[in-house]
Design a protein around this motif. Sequence first.
Motif, PDB file in Angstrom:
ATOM      1  N   HIS A   6       0.858  -1.191   0.000  1.00  0.00           N
ATOM      2  CA  HIS A   6       0.000   0.000   0.000  1.00  0.00           C
ATOM      3  C   HIS A   6       0.886   1.231   0.000  1.00  0.00           C
ATOM      4  O   HIS A   6       2.082   1.161   0.308  1.00  0.00           O
ATOM      5  CB  HIS A   6      -0.943   0.018   1.210  1.00  0.00           C
ATOM      6  N   TRP A  50      -1.374  -6.207  -1.984  1.00  0.00           N
ATOM      7  CA  TRP A  50      -2.550  -5.387  -1.706  1.00  0.00           C
ATOM      8  C   TRP A  50      -2.781  -5.357  -0.212  1.00  0.00           C
ATOM      9  O   TRP A  50      -2.211  -6.143   0.540  1.00  0.00           O
ATOM     10  CB  TRP A  50      -3.775  -5.966  -2.416  1.00  0.00           C
ATOM     11  N   VAL A  91      -4.359  -0.375  -1.698  1.00  0.00           N
ATOM     12  CA  VAL A  91      -4.377  -1.103  -2.970  1.00  0.00           C
ATOM     13  C   VAL A  91      -5.447  -2.175  -2.841  1.00  0.00           C
ATOM     14  O   VAL A  91      -5.374  -3.037  -1.956  1.00  0.00           O
ATOM     15  CB  VAL A  91      -3.012  -1.744  -3.277  1.00  0.00           C
ATOM     16  N   VAL A  97      -7.480  -5.384  -4.445  1.00  0.00           N
ATOM     17  CA  VAL A  97      -7.363  -6.436  -5.448  1.00  0.00           C
ATOM     18  C   VAL A  97      -8.762  -6.889  -5.868  1.00  0.00           C
ATOM     19  O   VAL A  97      -9.605  -7.234  -5.033  1.00  0.00           O
ATOM     20  CB  VAL A  97      -6.524  -7.638  -4.941  1.00  0.00           C
TER      21      VAL A  97
END
Length: 283
Positions: free
Chosen positions: A64, A211, A239, A241
């Motif tokens: 991240h 992620w 992040v 996914v």
Amino acid sequence: MILPVRRLALLCALGALGAGLTACGTTPAAPRPPHPAPTAHRAVPTRPPTLAPGPAGLPPVFEHGPRTAGKTVALTFDADMTADQGPRAAAGEHFDNPGLIAALRTLKVPATVFMTGRWAEEYPAQARAIGHDPLFEIANHSYSHYAFTADCYGLPTVSGDRMRADVERAYTAFRRAGVPDPMPYFRFPGGCYDGRALRAVSGTGVTAVQWDVVSGDAFATDADAVAQDVLAGVRPGSVVVMHCTRSAAPATERAVRTIVPELRRQGYRFVKVSELIATASGR
């Protein structure tokens, strides 16, 4: 010509007499050549941001972005297709999701697509269109989508001596499909990796990208549940996914249509993974 005139002027300055001086005085000045048109400077492409290698030169693993650099979030989509799934595609199974890509364009959401080389071979026109669209960036998800560790969600495994070649083969497939600038980011199939896997891909120059928010869209049919999982997990720099495969993630497009306006309402700005990595690396 300009050169003889300059030589004659030099003779005058050195003291040529009589007629020579008169000739010097009466020789018309040669026209100055026009200034050349400015040369257009070709833009030098900048190298995509990456993270510095870790201990022993192992690829860094990015999960991240910074939590204190503003409310940004990166949606990432795995375009999965395993090397041995060609017969299923030929029989009509859809490993692509053009409706999802169209929704992202309509919503004007930048995104990073982690694509397998086998997917690019099966859908070269779509891979090329995504790769040429400035809204998106394509990153590497291996060629075969075989796992780089044992016991990874039931995926077949790639042998240790073939791991690096599998990553490089994906980039070859992207080039053949017409993808112009795939990013130097790699996502392990299934997100499964260990020290051996990191060592195997260390020579490729990639940053491994994981992620911190799992959407739960794989094999899900409840779009609202997927959206709630994402909304509950997102923090600044996250992040997320998700997947870009109709057969394996049929609810993703509908979930995105809920996630995007709600996160924007909360003040989030959508970015590609490259922007988060650039911020993390101080670029």
